[in-house]
Design a protein around this motif. Sequence first.
Motif, PDB file in Angstrom:
ATOM      1  N   LEU A   1       0.643  -1.246  -0.036  1.00  0.00           N
ATOM      2  CA  LEU A   1      -0.032  -0.053  -0.102  1.00  0.00           C
ATOM      3  C   LEU A   1       0.820   1.295   0.080  1.00  0.00           C
ATOM      4  O   LEU A   1       0.368   2.284  -0.344  1.00  0.00           O
ATOM      5  CB  LEU A   1      -1.161  -0.089   1.227  1.00  0.00           C
ATOM      6  N   LYS A   2       2.253   1.298   0.272  1.00  0.00           N
ATOM      7  CA  LYS A   2       3.067   2.249   0.480  1.00  0.00           C
ATOM      8  C   LYS A   2       2.744   3.625   0.916  1.00  0.00           C
ATOM      9  O   LYS A   2       2.482   4.592   0.101  1.00  0.00           O
ATOM     10  CB  LYS A   2       3.635   2.289  -1.063  1.00  0.00           C
ATOM     11  N   PRO A   3       2.247   3.700   2.032  1.00  0.00           N
ATOM     12  CA  PRO A   3       1.791   4.971   2.680  1.00  0.00           C
ATOM     13  C   PRO A   3       3.036   5.903   2.872  1.00  0.00           C
ATOM     14  O   PRO A   3       4.303   5.295   2.761  1.00  0.00           O
ATOM     15  CB  PRO A   3       1.364   4.432   4.213  1.00  0.00           C
ATOM     16  N   GLU A   4       2.771   7.167   2.879  1.00  0.00           N
ATOM     17  CA  GLU A   4       3.927   8.273   2.988  1.00  0.00           C
ATOM     18  C   GLU A   4       4.881   7.987   3.987  1.00  0.00           C
ATOM     19  O   GLU A   4       5.974   8.304   3.901  1.00  0.00           O
ATOM     20  CB  GLU A   4       3.155   9.662   2.927  1.00  0.00           C
ATOM     21  N   ASN A   5       4.159   7.775   5.368  1.00  0.00           N
ATOM     22  CA  ASN A   5       5.184   7.585   6.586  1.00  0.00           C
ATOM     23  C   ASN A   5       5.024   6.274   7.223  1.00  0.00           C
ATOM     24  O   ASN A   5       4.425   5.993   8.458  1.00  0.00           O
ATOM     25  CB  ASN A   5       4.691   8.655   7.583  1.00  0.00           C
ATOM     26  N   PRO A   6       5.683   5.238   6.615  1.00  0.00           N
ATOM     27  CA  PRO A   6       5.403   3.952   7.087  1.00  0.00           C
ATOM     28  C   PRO A   6       5.777   3.655   8.369  1.00  0.00           C
ATOM     29  O   PRO A   6       6.887   4.335   8.803  1.00  0.00           O
ATOM     30  CB  PRO A   6       6.052   2.948   6.049  1.00  0.00           C
ATOM     31  N   ILE A   7       5.129   2.770   9.316  1.00  0.00           N
ATOM     32  CA  ILE A   7       5.894   2.401  10.502  1.00  0.00           C
ATOM     33  C   ILE A   7       6.737   1.309  10.232  1.00  0.00           C
ATOM     34  O   ILE A   7       6.581   0.446   9.866  1.00  0.00           O
ATOM     35  CB  ILE A   7       4.820   1.927  11.380  1.00  0.00           C
ATOM     36  N   ASN A   8       8.067   1.464  10.585  1.00  0.00           N
ATOM     37  CA  ASN A   8       9.150   0.432  10.387  1.00  0.00           C
ATOM     38  C   ASN A   8       9.493  -0.324  11.890  1.00  0.00           C
ATOM     39  O   ASN A   8      10.424  -1.280  11.589  1.00  0.00           O
ATOM     40  CB  ASN A   8      10.162   0.878   9.547  1.00  0.00           C
ATOM     41  N   ASN A   9       9.531   0.222  12.758  1.00  0.00           N
ATOM     42  CA  ASN A   9       9.855  -0.213  14.021  1.00  0.00           C
ATOM     43  C   ASN A   9       9.111   0.171  15.316  1.00  0.00           C
ATOM     44  O   ASN A   9       8.351   0.953  15.158  1.00  0.00           O
ATOM     45  CB  ASN A   9      11.419   0.277  14.200  1.00  0.00           C
ATOM     46  N   LEU A  10       9.546  -0.253  16.414  1.00  0.00           N
ATOM     47  CA  LEU A  10       8.700   0.129  17.759  1.00  0.00           C
ATOM     48  C   LEU A  10       8.835   1.522  17.843  1.00  0.00           C
ATOM     49  O   LEU A  10       7.721   2.138  18.452  1.00  0.00           O
ATOM     50  CB  LEU A  10       9.387  -0.637  18.784  1.00  0.00           C
ATOM     51  N   GLN A  11       9.973   2.252  17.600  1.00  0.00           N
ATOM     52  CA  GLN A  11      10.016   3.833  17.940  1.00  0.00           C
ATOM     53  C   GLN A  11       8.990   4.491  17.212  1.00  0.00           C
ATOM     54  O   GLN A  11       8.473   5.405  17.510  1.00  0.00           O
ATOM     55  CB  GLN A  11      11.388   4.304  17.546  1.00  0.00           C
ATOM     56  N   ASP A  12       8.857   4.148  15.766  1.00  0.00           N
ATOM     57  CA  ASP A  12       7.891   4.632  14.847  1.00  0.00           C
ATOM     58  C   ASP A  12       6.416   4.529  15.500  1.00  0.00           C
ATOM     59  O   ASP A  12       5.569   5.466  15.526  1.00  0.00           O
ATOM     60  CB  ASP A  12       7.767   3.967  13.672  1.00  0.00           C
ATOM     61  N   ILE A  13       6.054   3.568  16.011  1.00  0.00           N
ATOM     62  CA  ILE A  13       4.641   3.209  16.567  1.00  0.00           C
ATOM     63  C   ILE A  13       4.625   3.834  17.883  1.00  0.00           C
ATOM     64  O   ILE A  13       3.430   4.287  18.182  1.00  0.00           O
ATOM     65  CB  ILE A  13       4.411   1.472  16.554  1.00  0.00           C
ATOM     66  N   GLN A  14       5.687   3.917  18.544  1.00  0.00           N
ATOM     67  CA  GLN A  14       5.332   4.477  19.829  1.00  0.00           C
ATOM     68  C   GLN A  14       5.014   6.083  19.802  1.00  0.00           C
ATOM     69  O   GLN A  14       4.332   6.710  20.574  1.00  0.00           O
ATOM     70  CB  GLN A  14       6.696   4.522  20.609  1.00  0.00           C
ATOM     71  N   LYS A  15       5.610   6.856  18.951  1.00  0.00           N
ATOM     72  CA  LYS A  15       5.285   8.225  18.683  1.00  0.00           C
ATOM     73  C   LYS A  15       4.337   8.471  17.599  1.00  0.00           C
ATOM     74  O   LYS A  15       4.113   9.595  17.265  1.00  0.00           O
ATOM     75  CB  LYS A  15       6.566   8.910  18.397  1.00  0.00           C
ATOM     76  N   ALA A  16       3.724   7.449  16.965  1.00  0.00           N
ATOM     77  CA  ALA A  16       2.777   7.810  15.871  1.00  0.00           C
ATOM     78  C   ALA A  16       1.622   8.499  16.307  1.00  0.00           C
ATOM     79  O   ALA A  16       0.841   8.136  17.270  1.00  0.00           O
ATOM     80  CB  ALA A  16       2.340   6.493  15.283  1.00  0.00           C
ATOM     81  N   GLY A  17       1.362   9.573  15.753  1.00  0.00           N
ATOM     82  CA  GLY A  17       0.213  10.289  16.046  1.00  0.00           C
ATOM     83  C   GLY A  17       0.219  11.119  17.444  1.00  0.00           C
ATOM     84  O   GLY A  17      -0.753  12.106  17.639  1.00  0.00           O
ATOM     85  N   TYR A  18       1.202  11.220  18.077  1.00  0.00           N
ATOM     86  CA  TYR A  18       1.480  11.995  19.455  1.00  0.00           C
ATOM     87  C   TYR A  18       2.395  13.128  19.141  1.00  0.00           C
ATOM     88  O   TYR A  18       3.134  13.167  18.499  1.00  0.00           O
ATOM     89  CB  TYR A  18       1.903  10.902  20.676  1.00  0.00           C
ATOM     90  N   LYS A  19       2.228  14.044  20.177  1.00  0.00           N
ATOM     91  CA  LYS A  19       2.828  15.380  20.053  1.00  0.00           C
ATOM     92  C   LYS A  19       4.157  15.448  20.895  1.00  0.00           C
ATOM     93  O   LYS A  19       4.266  16.117  21.755  1.00  0.00           O
ATOM     94  CB  LYS A  19       2.088  16.531  20.670  1.00  0.00           C
ATOM     95  N   PHE A  20       5.009  14.295  20.543  1.00  0.00           N
ATOM     96  CA  PHE A  20       6.298  14.377  21.112  1.00  0.00           C
ATOM     97  C   PHE A  20       7.240  13.742  20.383  1.00  0.00           C
ATOM     98  O   PHE A  20       6.966  13.012  19.311  1.00  0.00           O
ATOM     99  CB  PHE A  20       6.488  13.623  22.604  1.00  0.00           C
TER     100      PHE A  20
END
Length: 355
Positions: free
Chosen positions: A336-355
């Motif tokens: 599906l090739k989204p613009e900002n793919p989640i590749n690791n735990l760090q990506d998922i931890q900050k996804a959508g949050y203001k930090f």
Amino acid sequence: MNKLLTLSLMLFLSAASAFSQKQSVESLLQTNDENLQHRLDRLEKMVDDLMWHERLGDVAYVDKVYMYGPPKWKEKNPTALGAGNPVKFWSYLFFPKNLDTNKKYPLMVLPHGGVHADFTTYYTHIVRELVNQGYVVVAAEYRGSTGYGKGHYEKIDYGGLEIEDVFASKNYMLDNYHFLDKNRVGIMGWSHGGLITLFNIFEHPTDYAVAYAGVPVSDLVARMGYYDDEYRALYEADYHIGQSAHNNVEEYRRRSPAWNTHKFKNTPLLIHTNTNDNDVHVLEVEHLIKSLKADNKQFDYEIYQAVPGGHSFDRMDTKTAKEIRVKIYKHMNRYLKPENPINNLQDIQKAGYKF
């Protein structure tokens, strides 16, 4: 002797009348209880609708739209006014806050789980993670969903036309939003939503680029065997299947992905299950996996060994659940090739949050 017979008859009639009145009262109380539950479900739904904006408003535009799917599969009175009309239902839409209508975006179809349930803020963090990656998300409140009154509740068609409601929600999105890429449409669901996911790619193999089925309900015949009478009654209700698996096993097979794997074509598919699942027993998903293999189908799967959380093991907010979701997103993102793919735990931890 005649007096004795007369007295006996009077006593019998009196007892029968009292029994009938008791039944009428019990029936009335049950009806009132059901009506109250539907009203409470409506109230809960209205509150949860507000919560979506509260919890996702910083990263997503949240909307709810009215659409339709096929007519009911079972009409109580096929000649009544309105019989045969399409079934109307609501769907939730989530758009990235930074969406640029001059670009093309992938669409994620996300059917909810539960026999009679609905799409709630239980999925908040999953939707946040999807929207943050650049997905537009549609979640249908297909026939049988709760929060819309008794009428919608009793349109339930588990493993039947609810599948087409979800497919209709996908078509609605492509018809109405020009910035969606018809070649980048994925579908993912858990439990009952996993069943709907599987049947969508079975019945519409060229419409989805990729799919994920988590702890999917896979074999209703087996399910009727290990569940209790209260659960079976949901399927045996007059407005639903109306028969037990014992009396109509073919109908339950028809609604079971594990018995329909011959329909699966080549949609990239990932399946997850968990050995300590307290809702969808692992034996159902094992049957699905064996059936796919027997039909020489290509797919990926993983059987997790007693991961804490049971049925919800990869939908929770724990570190382990997030690590597993990284695997899911990598599978979906490959196609599906989204613009900002989640590749690791760090990506998922900050996804959508203001930090």
